[in-house]
Structures are given as structure tokens and as C-alpha cells.
Design a protein around this motif. Structure first.
Motif, PDB file in Angstrom:
ATOM      1  N   GLU A   1      -6.916  14.581   3.110  1.00 12.07           N
ATOM      2  CA  GLU A   1      -5.451  14.134   1.729  1.00 12.07           C
ATOM      3  C   GLU A   1      -6.618  14.254   0.839  1.00 12.07           C
ATOM      4  OE1 GLU A   1      -3.561  10.622   2.776  1.00 12.07           O
ATOM      5  OE2 GLU A   1      -3.105  11.915   4.693  1.00 12.07           O
ATOM      6  N   ASP A   2      -7.914  13.901   0.859  1.00  8.31           N
ATOM      7  CA  ASP A   2      -8.932  13.448  -1.152  1.00  8.31           C
ATOM      8  C   ASP A   2      -8.952  14.634  -1.516  1.00  8.31           C
ATOM      9  OD1 ASP A   2     -10.206  13.571   1.698  1.00  8.31           O
ATOM     10  OD2 ASP A   2     -12.091  13.847  -0.025  1.00  8.31           O
ATOM     11  N   LEU A   3      -9.183  16.001  -0.544  1.00 12.14           N
ATOM     12  CA  LEU A   3      -9.270  16.803  -1.044  1.00 12.14           C
ATOM     13  C   LEU A   3      -7.874  17.975  -1.431  1.00 12.14           C
ATOM     14  CD1 LEU A   3     -12.021  18.701   1.693  1.00 12.14           C
ATOM     15  CD2 LEU A   3     -12.526  17.645  -0.682  1.00 12.14           C
ATOM     16  N   ALA A   4      -7.329  17.914  -1.194  1.00 15.37           N
ATOM     17  CA  ALA A   4      -5.774  18.358  -1.672  1.00 15.37           C
ATOM     18  C   ALA A   4      -5.705  19.935  -1.423  1.00 15.37           C
ATOM     19  CB  ALA A   4      -5.075  17.645  -2.541  1.00 15.37           C
ATOM     20  N   LEU A   5      -6.509  20.174  -0.312  1.00 14.59           N
ATOM     21  CA  LEU A   5      -6.875  21.729   0.181  1.00 14.59           C
ATOM     22  C   LEU A   5      -5.390  22.431   0.635  1.00 14.59           C
ATOM     23  CD1 LEU A   5      -9.612  22.835   0.892  1.00 14.59           C
ATOM     24  CD2 LEU A   5      -9.382  22.113  -1.231  1.00 14.59           C
ATOM     25  N   ARG A   6      -5.122  23.707   0.474  1.00  9.62           N
ATOM     26  CA  ARG A   6      -3.397  24.136   0.824  1.00  9.62           C
ATOM     27  C   ARG A   6      -4.194  25.304   1.021  1.00  9.62           C
ATOM     28  NH1 ARG A   6       1.305  27.131  -1.551  1.00  9.62           N
ATOM     29  NH2 ARG A   6      -0.393  26.978  -4.125  1.00  9.62           N
ATOM     30  N   GLN A   7      -3.676  26.294   2.587  1.00  6.82           N
ATOM     31  CA  GLN A   7      -3.436  27.704   2.978  1.00  6.82           C
ATOM     32  C   GLN A   7      -2.960  28.476   2.490  1.00  6.82           C
ATOM     33  OE1 GLN A   7      -5.069  28.233   7.513  1.00  6.82           O
ATOM     34  NE2 GLN A   7      -5.113  30.178   7.534  1.00  6.82           N
ATOM     35  N   ILE A   8      -2.803  29.373   1.710  1.00  5.60           N
ATOM     36  CA  ILE A   8      -2.092  30.336   1.525  1.00  5.60           C
ATOM     37  C   ILE A   8      -1.591  31.380   2.074  1.00  5.60           C
ATOM     38  CG2 ILE A   8      -1.646  28.627  -0.751  1.00  5.60           C
ATOM     39  CD1 ILE A   8      -3.529  30.851  -2.354  1.00  5.60           C
ATOM     40  N   ALA A   9      -2.886  32.029   2.515  1.00 10.46           N
ATOM     41  CA  ALA A   9      -2.637  32.943   3.134  1.00 10.46           C
ATOM     42  C   ALA A   9      -4.263  33.769   4.113  1.00 10.46           C
ATOM     43  CB  ALA A   9      -3.507  34.315   2.459  1.00 10.46           C
ATOM     44  N   GLY A  10      -3.923  34.100   5.514  1.00  8.79           N
ATOM     45  CA  GLY A  10      -4.503  34.506   6.295  1.00  8.79           C
ATOM     46  C   GLY A  10      -4.607  33.478   7.552  1.00  8.79           C
TER      47      GLY A  10
ATOM     48  N   PHE B   1     -10.191  29.776  -2.943  1.00  7.29           N
ATOM     49  CA  PHE B   1     -10.635  29.505  -4.767  1.00  7.29           C
ATOM     50  C   PHE B   1     -10.144  29.255  -5.625  1.00  7.29           C
ATOM     51  CE2 PHE B   1      -8.269  32.277  -8.471  1.00  7.29           C
ATOM     52  CZ  PHE B   1      -9.484  33.106  -8.519  1.00  7.29           C
ATOM     53  N   GLY B   2     -10.672  28.252  -6.197  1.00  5.74           N
ATOM     54  CA  GLY B   2     -10.260  27.464  -7.539  1.00  5.74           C
ATOM     55  C   GLY B   2      -9.021  27.971  -8.508  1.00  5.74           C
ATOM     56  N   LEU B   3      -8.372  26.782  -8.516  1.00  6.12           N
ATOM     57  CA  LEU B   3      -7.902  27.072  -9.951  1.00  6.12           C
ATOM     58  C   LEU B   3      -8.378  26.949 -11.125  1.00  6.12           C
ATOM     59  CD1 LEU B   3      -4.150  25.817  -7.991  1.00  6.12           C
ATOM     60  CD2 LEU B   3      -4.897  27.942  -8.544  1.00  6.12           C
ATOM     61  N   ALA B   4      -9.352  26.225 -10.905  1.00  3.99           N
ATOM     62  CA  ALA B   4     -10.334  25.809 -12.624  1.00  3.99           C
ATOM     63  C   ALA B   4     -11.092  25.812 -12.414  1.00  3.99           C
ATOM     64  CB  ALA B   4      -9.388  23.961 -12.677  1.00  3.99           C
ATOM     65  N   PRO B   5     -11.530  26.431 -13.795  1.00  3.16           N
ATOM     66  CA  PRO B   5     -11.597  26.676 -15.051  1.00  3.16           C
ATOM     67  C   PRO B   5     -10.999  28.034 -15.225  1.00  3.16           C
ATOM     68  CG  PRO B   5     -13.382  26.772 -15.699  1.00  3.16           C
ATOM     69  CD  PRO B   5     -14.141  26.701 -13.890  1.00  3.16           C
TER      70      PRO B   5
ATOM     71  N   LEU C   1      -7.787  29.470   1.132  1.00  2.21           N
ATOM     72  CA  LEU C   1      -7.407  27.698   0.989  1.00  2.21           C
ATOM     73  C   LEU C   1      -7.641  28.301  -0.771  1.00  2.21           C
ATOM     74  CD1 LEU C   1      -9.496  25.896   2.845  1.00  2.21           C
ATOM     75  CD2 LEU C   1      -7.390  27.615   3.304  1.00  2.21           C
ATOM     76  N   GLU C   2      -6.533  27.462  -1.197  1.00  4.26           N
ATOM     77  CA  GLU C   2      -6.243  26.998  -3.146  1.00  4.26           C
ATOM     78  C   GLU C   2      -6.894  25.684  -2.595  1.00  4.26           C
ATOM     79  OE1 GLU C   2      -1.611  27.807  -5.309  1.00  4.26           O
ATOM     80  OE2 GLU C   2      -2.199  25.460  -4.504  1.00  4.26           O
ATOM     81  N   VAL C   3      -8.012  25.483  -3.736  1.00 12.58           N
ATOM     82  CA  VAL C   3      -8.210  24.388  -3.795  1.00 12.58           C
ATOM     83  C   VAL C   3      -8.166  24.136  -5.557  1.00 12.58           C
ATOM     84  CG1 VAL C   3     -10.833  23.672  -4.539  1.00 12.58           C
ATOM     85  CG2 VAL C   3     -10.364  25.608  -3.159  1.00 12.58           C
ATOM     86  N   PRO C   4      -7.323  22.580  -5.690  1.00 13.73           N
ATOM     87  CA  PRO C   4      -6.712  22.349  -6.660  1.00 13.73           C
ATOM     88  C   PRO C   4      -7.864  22.045  -7.918  1.00 13.73           C
ATOM     89  CG  PRO C   4      -6.483  20.601  -4.974  1.00 13.73           C
ATOM     90  CD  PRO C   4      -7.400  22.090  -4.728  1.00 13.73           C
ATOM     91  N   PRO C   5      -7.138  21.625  -8.621  1.00 21.47           N
ATOM     92  CA  PRO C   5      -8.866  21.907 -10.184  1.00 21.47           C
ATOM     93  C   PRO C   5      -8.957  20.308 -10.061  1.00 21.47           C
ATOM     94  CG  PRO C   5      -5.809  22.528 -11.510  1.00 21.47           C
ATOM     95  CD  PRO C   5      -6.363  21.935  -9.977  1.00 21.47           C
ATOM     96  N   GLN C   6      -8.426  19.192  -9.787  1.00 24.23           N
ATOM     97  CA  GLN C   6      -9.733  17.992  -9.725  1.00 24.23           C
ATOM     98  C   GLN C   6      -9.961  17.860  -8.360  1.00 24.23           C
ATOM     99  OE1 GLN C   6      -5.977  18.605  -8.621  1.00 24.23           O
ATOM    100  NE2 GLN C   6      -5.293  17.695  -7.134  1.00 24.23           N
ATOM    101  N   THR C   7     -10.523  19.260  -7.339  1.00 23.28           N
ATOM    102  CA  THR C   7     -10.853  18.885  -6.075  1.00 23.28           C
ATOM    103  C   THR C   7     -12.640  19.428  -6.443  1.00 23.28           C
ATOM    104  OG1 THR C   7      -9.413  18.601  -5.265  1.00 23.28           O
ATOM    105  CG2 THR C   7     -11.878  19.246  -4.306  1.00 23.28           C
TER     106      THR C   7
ATOM    107  N   GLY D   1     -17.053  18.121  -3.928  1.00 25.46           N
ATOM    108  CA  GLY D   1     -16.529  17.399  -2.947  1.00 25.46           C
ATOM    109  C   GLY D   1     -16.636  18.115  -1.990  1.00 25.46           C
ATOM    110  N   VAL D   2     -15.937  19.587  -1.914  1.00 24.12           N
ATOM    111  CA  VAL D   2     -16.054  20.456  -0.679  1.00 24.12           C
ATOM    112  C   VAL D   2     -16.507  20.788   0.784  1.00 24.12           C
ATOM    113  CG1 VAL D   2     -14.812  22.421   0.049  1.00 24.12           C
ATOM    114  CG2 VAL D   2     -13.715  22.159  -1.620  1.00 24.12           C
ATOM    115  N   ALA D   3     -18.190  20.920  -0.452  1.00 24.40           N
ATOM    116  CA  ALA D   3     -19.178  21.364   0.882  1.00 24.40           C
ATOM    117  C   ALA D   3     -19.660  19.491   0.973  1.00 24.40           C
ATOM    118  CB  ALA D   3     -20.310  21.808  -0.374  1.00 24.40           C
TER     119      ALA D   3
END
Length: 522
Positions: free
Chosen positions: A30-39, A126-130, A151-157, A161-163
Motif C-alpha cells: 500500500e505504501d507504493l500505490a502501484l497500479r497495473q493498467i495493462a498486460g 511508468f512514472g507519472l512525474a516529472p 504498472l502505473e507509478v504515482p508521483p509520490q512514489t 522506493g520501488v527498488a
């Protein structure tokens, strides 16, 4: 079967490799808030590590199994504009890179994703920022097309941190796998000590691997089996695979282990011992990182058990012991253990009292499995053709080479040689290394003279042994006390008693010589 893999290295239990991390476990953080959007969202998908790259073609830098993380810096402006306006801070170099090469966004992302898949990448983050506010639709379509989890990586992550999360999950998995392997090793060792060791080890191995295990004999037939019944065709495939590691005739096997796959079942076989022909076969529905280590431990234990049985040495030693206990003379028992003369070796460790492991290791170093573990001394019966050498950490006394009827006398020789070795701090002393005075006198006459001379000491073995050691150590009170493990005053008292009973002067060198000759005959 889908290709046999052989492993020529010797079977040695090792630390299992670090298990990969299920992608689902990373998504559950939950601390990463990653979301799978394809595959695909297959729970069997695993990642071995995380890697960050902004290369337009990361293929040359991937090893396979990575979660590749990118912020889309490499994406041309034309390709990245299909999924919404680019975010602030876009790089001019990024906008110009490959801008003229791909006129359609789908072409760029299709080539990019296909190269990741070809390199064995496990997933793309894929990171949404910057750079980008949203994940380009063409990238989503390309990942769906090529079957790469996106995976969609939100800006705050952050990528770091993922690694770090991947590393933490791998460390947890490794700890769990080490615990599983340790528990399996302990249970297999306990099974090997039971009255029915071979079936017990097989049952325990099948339970730990949740599969089917088989012990094949030298002729390829099943000696014993345990565990769940395998799927149709697996039993025959496993038997066929066992032939890969079974030695042909007297030659060594080409490999000590081999693996294969039949449908969804994983097969593995292990050659047991040093070419005796026994093979351990394992069929499991899955193959975890620690399975090879667990199976290798079982293979080592079964090698000891089957090697003893197949060689017949264990049965011969057992038969010899039973016959001795039932009253057979040593000369009738000796042929079961081998031919020729024998040496008796007494050994004492320099550091601490011996245990079963160190005693067995000493026996192996001296070339004999006939080992007797005493409280402080290890006795080894060694074939006379071998020449015992000093062993690090041990003090040794070696008897003369004798026939079986003289084993008891050789035992005494080795004990006295050990006492002298300890007293003189010599690593090894042999009894009767050179011909002595006794060789010049007929044995019967020498024994008669010794019996008459030492008659006053009859029935007093402590006096005889004290006199023997005292004379052999040139009348040294201290070294004699060390050899006998008594106080030096006790040595003085015993020697004085010997002088009184023998009615002689022990300071006279002629008396000492005659007594030493007599003691050598006793």
C-alpha cells in the motif's frame, strides 16, 4: 520431455539462491500505490530485481526478469502526446530524440515494448512525474499486445522506493526459504537415524517437496518410492531421465544431476555415491529455489546409506561383530574384513575429548572404517598394508603389523606407543620400528625368563605399567606421570614398591636393561 539439463558438479548442499518476488506482492504494498493498467495479471509472474533506464532501447542492458522503471524521458514528443498533455519540465533532448523516426505513437511504443520482452523483462513501471501526467495510451496498447505487465507509478512514489521494496520482499523471501531448507535438513537427518532410514528419508523428502520421489537401484528398477502418485507419463519419464546420471559399467556418470520437465511437472535426478549406480528421482509440481538444496541433502544421506549397503562392507563388518560375540576366534572372523596383517592405532586428540564425527574422520584419514570411540582414546584397526601418518590435532601410537590372533597384543602395543608419544610430545610413535634384542633370543626362552623375573609383580598391573613407562622414558618422574595421568608422587611410590618387590636396585643400568627386555616380552 522439454530438454534435459545436466549438471556435472558434485552434489554438495549449498545455500539456496534468492527467490524472486511475485509481482502481485509488490502490487499489494500500500505504501507504493502501484497500479497495473495493462498486460497479464498472472500470479505466477515474478521479478528478480528492479532497474531504472531512460534508454530508448534498453535491450543491451537487461539480463532478464527485471521490473524496468522509466519516467518516459526517452519518449519522442509526438509519441508521448497521444495520452494527454505532457507534464511540465519536459526535456528538449527527449522531445528531439527519435522525433523523426516514428510518425505514429504506436510504432514507437510497439518497438520499445517488443525489445523489453525480447530481453526477458518481467514488467514495466511508468512514472507519472516529472515528464508525463498520464501513461500514453499507445504504451498501454503495446503492453497488452506483447503481454508485458505495465504498472502505473504515482508521483509520490520514487523509483528508489520501488527498488527498495523489491529488495525488502526478496530478503523476506530468502529468509523464509532458508528457514524452510534448515527445517528440511533437520528432518531429513532425523529420518536417516530411524530404524528404516531409506524409506524414512524418502517419505520426508516427498513431504518437504510436495511431490513424488523414487530410489532407483543400479539396474534401473525402483527400490523404494514415496509421496503422491505422479501424473500419467511422469513415472516413465523420470525413470528414463535417471539413466542420464547412472554410470555405464565401471565408468563414472557424465553428470551428478539432471533436470527436465514433463507438462507442468518438474523432474530432477541425482546420482548417489561415487558411481555405485543408485539414483534419486524427484517429480514436483513446482520448483522453488531451495528445492535443489533440500534434494541434495537427501542425496548425500542416501549416498551414505546405499553406499554402505551396496558395497557389502557394512554387512561384512556386522557379520564379523556377530561372529566374535558368538565366540568365533579372530582368525576366522578376519577374512570378512580383509586379508593380510593388521595394525592397531590408538589416537588421542590434543584439544578435547573425541566425538563420533571426529573419530570417523580420523578413521577415514587412516584408511579404515573400523573405529572404536572410547572416552578419551580412539582405536582404529587398520589394514597392515597402509602406513599411518601423523594427523593434525592428534597424537598416535601404532602397533606392529600382526595376524588376527595377535590383535589383543597389538592393542597393548598401540596403547604403550601412545603413552610414549604423549609423554615425549611426539605426533606418532610406532612399536618395534627396528629389530631389537628380543629378535636374538628364542621367543619361548625370552618369555620364560621374563615371567620368572617379573613374577613378584604378577597381579599388580598398575605397577607393571608404571615400571614400563618409567623405563621407556629414561626414569623421568614428570613425563611418566603425564603418560599415566597420575601425580608424580604416585609414580615415585609405585617405582619404590617395584624395587622392593623385585629386590633390586633400579638405578643400576644393567638392571634397567634386563627389566626392559623382560617387559618387552610380556
Amino acid at each position: 520431455m522439454e530438454g534435459t539439463h545436466t549438471m556435472p558438479e558434485t552434489i554438495t548442499p549449498a545455500v539456496p539462491p534468492t527467490p524472486p518476488v511475485p509481482l502481485s506482492a509488490l502490487l499489494a504494498r500500500e505504501d507504493l500505490a502501484l497500479r497495473q493498467i495493462a498486460g497479464p495479471s498472472d500470479p505466477a509472474i515474478v521479478i528478480h530485481w528492479a532497474h531504472t533506464s531512460e534508454m530508448a532501447d534498453p535491450y543491451p542492458y537487461l539480463l532478464g526478469g527485471e521490473l524496468l522503471l522509466t519516467a518516459g524521458v526517452h519518449v519522442p514528443e509526438a509519441a508521448g502526446s497521444d495520452g494527454g498533455a505532457p507534464g511540465h519540465g519536459g526535456s528538449p533532448a527527449r522531445a528531439k530524440s527519435r522525433a523523426g523516426e516514428d510518425s505514429r505513437p504506436g510504432d514507437y511504443f510497439d518497438g520499445y515494448v517488443s525489445r523489453i520482452v525480447a530481453a526477458g523483462g518481467a514488467a514495466l513501471g511508468f512514472g507519472l512525474a516529472p515528464v508525463h501526467d498520464t501513461v500514453p495510451r499507445a504504451l498501454v496498447a503495446a503492453c497488452d499486445h506483447h503481454g508485458l505487465p505495465l504498472l502505473e507509478v504515482p508521483p509520490q512514489t520514487t523509483f528508489s522506493g520501488v527498488a527498495r521494496a523489491v529488495w525488502q520482499l526478496m530478503a523476506q523471501a530468502r529468509l523464509a526459504e532458508l528457514r524452510r531448507v534448515t527445517e528440511a535438513q533437520q528432518s531429513l537427518a532425523a529420518a536417516a537415524s530411524r530404524p528404516d532410514p531409506v524409506p524414512s528419508v524418502l517419505r520426508q523428502l516427498a513431504q518437504r517437496l510436495t511431490g513424488h520421489v523414487v530410489l532407483y537401484g543400479p539396474d534401473g528398477t525402483e527400490v523404494a518410492a514415496a509421496g503422491r502418485e505422479p501424473a500419467q507419463g511422469v513415472r516413465g519419464a523420470l525413470a528414463e531421465l535417471s539413466g542420464v546420471v547412472r554410470p555405464a559399467g565401471r565408468t563414472a556418470p557424465r553428470a551428478t544431476s539432471a533436470t527436465d520437465t514433463v507438462g507442468d511437472t518438474h523432474l530432477a535426478v541425482y546420482a548417489l555415491g561415487a558411481g555405485e549406480g543408485f539414483v534419486l528421482g524427484v517429480a514436483t509440481p513446482r520448483r522453488d529455489p531451495g528445492d535443489h538444496t533440500i534434494a541434495s541433502v537427501a542425496a548425500v544421506l542416501l549416498s551414505l546409506l546405499t553406499g554402505e549397503h551396496h558395497s557389502g562392507a557394512g554387512a561384512a563388518r556386522s557379520s564379523a561383530l556377530v561372529r566374535l560375540l558368538l565366540g568365533s576366534p579372530p582368525e576366522q572372523v578376519a577374512p570378512l574384513l580383509g586379508t593380510g596383517k593388521w595394525l592397531v592405532v590408538h589416537a588421542r586428540p590434543e584439544a578435547q575429548s573425541p566425538d563420533a564425527v571426529t573419530a570417523s574422520a580420523l578413521g577415514a584419514a587412516l584408511g579404515s572404517p573400523l573405529v572404536d570411540l572410547g572416552q578419551d582414546v580412539v582405536r582404529v584397526l587398520v589394514p597392515g598394508g597402509r602406513v599411518p601418518e601423523p594427523q593434525a590435532g592428534w597424537t598416535l601410537g601404532v602397533s606392529a603389523a600382526v595376524e588376527a590372533p595377535e590383535w589383543p597384543a597389538a592393542d597393548g602395543q598401540a596403547g604403550r606407543a601412545l603413552a610414549r608419544a604423549r609423554a615425549t610430545r611426539t605426533p606418532l610413535i610406532r612399536h618395534g620400528a627396528r629389530p631389537g634384542l628380543g629378535d636374538l633370543v628364542p621367543r619361548a626362552d625370552a618369555e620364560a625368563h621374563a615371567g620368572a623375573l617379573l613374577a613378584p609383580l604378577a597381579g599388580r598391573p598398575e605397577l607393571t605399567e608404571t615400571l614400563r613407562n618409567w623405563l621407556s622414558l629414561h626414569g623421568s618422574w614428570d613425563r611418566t606421570a603425564v603418560a599415566l595421568e597420575v601425580h608424580r608422587n604416585t609414580v615415585r611410590q609405585r617405582i619404590a614398591r617395584c624395587a622392593a618387590l623385585l629386590d633390586t636396585d633400579l638405578d643400576d643400568p644393567d638392571v634397567r636393561m634386563e627389566l626392559w627386555f623382560a617387559l618387552r616380552q610380556s
